[in-house]
Design a protein around this motif. Structure first.
Motif, PDB file in Angstrom:
ATOM      1  N   LEU A 154       0.837  -1.208   0.000  1.00 43.86           N
ATOM      2  CA  LEU A 154       0.000   0.000   0.000  1.00 43.86           C
ATOM      3  C   LEU A 154       0.871   1.257   0.000  1.00 43.86           C
ATOM      4  O   LEU A 154       0.551   2.243  -0.682  1.00 43.86           O
ATOM      5  N   LEU A 155       1.948   1.211   0.764  1.00 43.57           N
ATOM      6  CA  LEU A 155       2.873   2.346   0.766  1.00 43.57           C
ATOM      7  C   LEU A 155       3.491   2.546  -0.616  1.00 43.57           C
ATOM      8  O   LEU A 155       3.617   3.677  -1.102  1.00 43.57           O
ATOM      9  N   MET A 156       3.863   1.456  -1.254  1.00 46.01           N
ATOM     10  CA  MET A 156       4.455   1.538  -2.594  1.00 46.01           C
ATOM     11  C   MET A 156       3.466   2.099  -3.605  1.00 46.01           C
ATOM     12  O   MET A 156       3.839   2.800  -4.553  1.00 46.01           O
ATOM     13  N   LYS A 157       2.180   1.806  -3.418  1.00 45.89           N
ATOM     14  CA  LYS A 157       1.153   2.216  -4.374  1.00 45.89           C
ATOM     15  C   LYS A 157       0.776   3.677  -4.216  1.00 45.89           C
ATOM     16  O   LYS A 157       0.565   4.383  -5.205  1.00 45.89           O
ATOM     17  N   TYR A 158       0.673   4.157  -2.982  1.00 47.89           N
ATOM     18  CA  TYR A 158       0.115   5.481  -2.740  1.00 47.89           C
ATOM     19  C   TYR A 158       1.143   6.535  -2.296  1.00 47.89           C
ATOM     20  O   TYR A 158       0.767   7.669  -2.033  1.00 47.89           O
ATOM     21  N   PHE A 159       2.413   6.142  -2.193  1.00 49.64           N
ATOM     22  CA  PHE A 159       3.451   7.109  -1.833  1.00 49.64           C
ATOM     23  C   PHE A 159       4.496   7.160  -2.945  1.00 49.64           C
ATOM     24  O   PHE A 159       4.817   6.125  -3.550  1.00 49.64           O
TER      25      PHE A 159
END
Length: 541
Positions: A146-151
């Protein structure tokens, strides 16, 4: 097994490695501990206290620097994650630290009580370990993606650096703390409160420009065209984002040229009614008939400049993203400018050029430019200067070159009355039953779903069938309005409806003067009676 992510942006890599080492350490300490010995217990308790205090600090850091930011980011993009919301909601660490505090009183108690305490401690720690190891794996498999996708990449680099720094800060404070476990918990709560304050300051300092690009685009999407152009002047970064094609899927150049700076559809009839009546209409003699030699009003000159500037300065950058082009009501829109717009918008699916003075020149050479290939909605209502030539040019956009088709060569200026012409005598068999008919693999257009030629008084069967050749092949047509098109024959309409299985009678309109047309009792009649703006054979043009 957790997916592999680049080490430089894996925010859990370093702290989780440290936590796994701590797990191994306390498991060895507990497995070899002799709770019958008062001295062994006094030696063990501070070690466990430091270990589980570090676990507690790790939990605080993850809450403040990772999970809280992830929650805010998901909220911003309207994404809900139960895992993120419930993470660290029921921590066992406070229970363990409180138990260790009570353990200090057991050092002076009988052996039986120390053994009982040791059994209780081992059970609580074992329960924690059984949950903690899968919990770290969950963070690596769910939260890191999720961090990779939205940050953004730069955000993750900064976030990882902050997490590592905070662990070092906590470690120094915890090592310096030499008092009881109760005071250790107080210290943890105090430092956590300080971190909350620092985190809020960091968020404020981050600013708008540090948001991910997709979020900035989402915010810019709420601005009207005028405000967008103003924002584009702030800096190069904003200029690049403002003119991203994905922000301009629907455009209304005519509305903007007339001072309506929004993305709302306006009835073009109301826009042009008064202007149409006062404007001197030219005789239709060639493709350039709409370019008046009469002096233009200041409003008309301003509108023309807007079209030109928008095309040259903006459309060259955003054209690839445009799917819906609405220039309806643009009486001062030239055929040349519209053609440029169509060439610059290769992915257009919806074209509304109703109530304009455009001519066949608008569609000249579009096929060679691969323009209008995906067109599904075509509205040329009131475009009285569009003829078979323009429709044939549009039809060429929908298909690859057809050798031998009757559409590829015209017999002079023949129309529906030239029934002795062999190229016109049987258009359906020529288009569909000959060996040179359109092959399925040659068609790269979905075909028209919506067509309005209402008021195109010069259109004949030839132009209509040239336009609809691929559409009939696909049988995609759902709506067709031919009101005010008296040169279309009933036979020509019958041929089209026979190859338009999705076209219902209630969605078909044609001129009242057409004889032997399809669905005589169910189809709609002319909608242009007493309407000079759209043109009708029953009134004086």
């Amino acid at each position: 097994m957790a997916p592999k992510f680049p080490d430089e942006v894996n925010v859990f890599l370093v702290p989780h490695s440290r936590m796994k080492d701590l797990v191994g350490n306390y498991m060895d300490q507990l497995s070899t501990a002799d709770f019958r010995s008062s001295g062994a217990l006094e030696h063990l308790l501070p070690l466990l206290e430091n270990t589980f205090s570090e676990f507690k600090s790790h939990e605080h850091i993850e809450n403040q620097y990772i999970l809280e930011q992830l929650k805010q980011r998901l909220k911003l993009v309207n994404v809900t994650s139960t895992s993120v919301c419930n993470c660290h909601g029921d921590s066992q660490l406070v229970e363990i630290l409180n138990l260790l505090r009570d353990g200090y009183t057991c050092t002076s108690k009988p052996i039986s009580e120390r053994i009982s305490f040791g059994s209780q401690l081992q059970k609580v720690v074992s329960d924690f370990t059984q949950q903690f190891i899968p919990h770290m794996q969950e963070e690596e498999e769910i939260f890191q993606p999720l961090l990779m996708k939205y940050f953004a990449h730069e955000e993750l680099l900064l976030l990882k650096q902050q997490v590592i720094q905070q662990h070092e800060i906590w470690k120094e404070k915890l090592v310096a703390q030499k008092e009881t476990a109760e005071n250790m918990l107080a210290l943890l709560n105090t430092v956590a409160s300080e971190n909350n304050k620092i985190e809020r300051e960091n968020v404020v300092e981050a600013g708008f420009d540090n948001l991910p690009q997709e979020m900035m685009l989402h915010i810019f999407s709420y601005l009207n065209p005028l405000d967008r152009t103003r924002c584009a002047q702030v800096c190069k970064h904003w200029n690049m984002l403002i003119y991203s094609p994905q922000l301009w899927k629907v455009i209304y150049p005519t509305n903007w040229a007339k001072g309506h700076y929004d993305f709302q559809y306006r009835d073009p009839y109301s826009l042009v009614e008064s202007e149409w009546k006062s404007k001197s209409m030219l005789e239709d003699n060639d493709d350039l008939m709409s370019d008046s030699e009469e002096p233009l009003s200041s409003e008309a000159e301003k509108e023309i400049r807007c079209y030109e500037k928008f095309t040259m300065n903006a459309l060259v950058r955003i054209g690839d993203g445009v799917q819906r082009l609405v220039v309806a009501g643009g009486l001062n829109l030239s055929s040349t400018i519209l053609r440029s717009m169509l060439v610059l918008c290769p992915n257009i699916q919806h074209l509304d050029a109703s109530y304009t003075n455009i001519t066949d020149l608008s569609f000249k050479g579009l096929a060679s430019k691969k323009a209008c290939v995906q067109l599904e909605h075509l509205d040329l209502t009131g475009c009285r200067y569009v003829t078979d030539v323009g429709l044939e040019r549009l039809g060429n956009c929908f298909r690859s070159e057809l050798s031998g088709s009757f559409y590829n060569s015209r017999c002079g200026s023949c129309c529906q009355s030239c029934k002795s012409c062999p190229k016109y005598s049987d258009p359906v068999s020529s288009a569909y039953n000959s060996n040179s008919s359109l092959a399925e693999e040659d068609v790269f257009s979905p075909g028209l779903l919506y067509l309005s030629l209402s008021g195109c008084t010069s259109v004949t069967d030839f132009g209509l069938q040239s336009l609809l050749e691929v559409t009939m092949e696909k049988e995609s047509l759902h709506y067709m309005d031919l009101s005010g098109c008296p040169l279309i024959s009933g036979l020509g309409l019958q041929m089209i409806t026979e190859h338009s299985s999705r076209l219902l009678p209630e969605d078909l309109y044609y001129c009242n003067r057409i004889q032997e047309g399809p669905y005589p009792d169910e189809a709609n009649g002319c909608q242009n009676l007493e309407c000079p703006l759209r043109g009708c054979c029953c009134i004086d043009q």
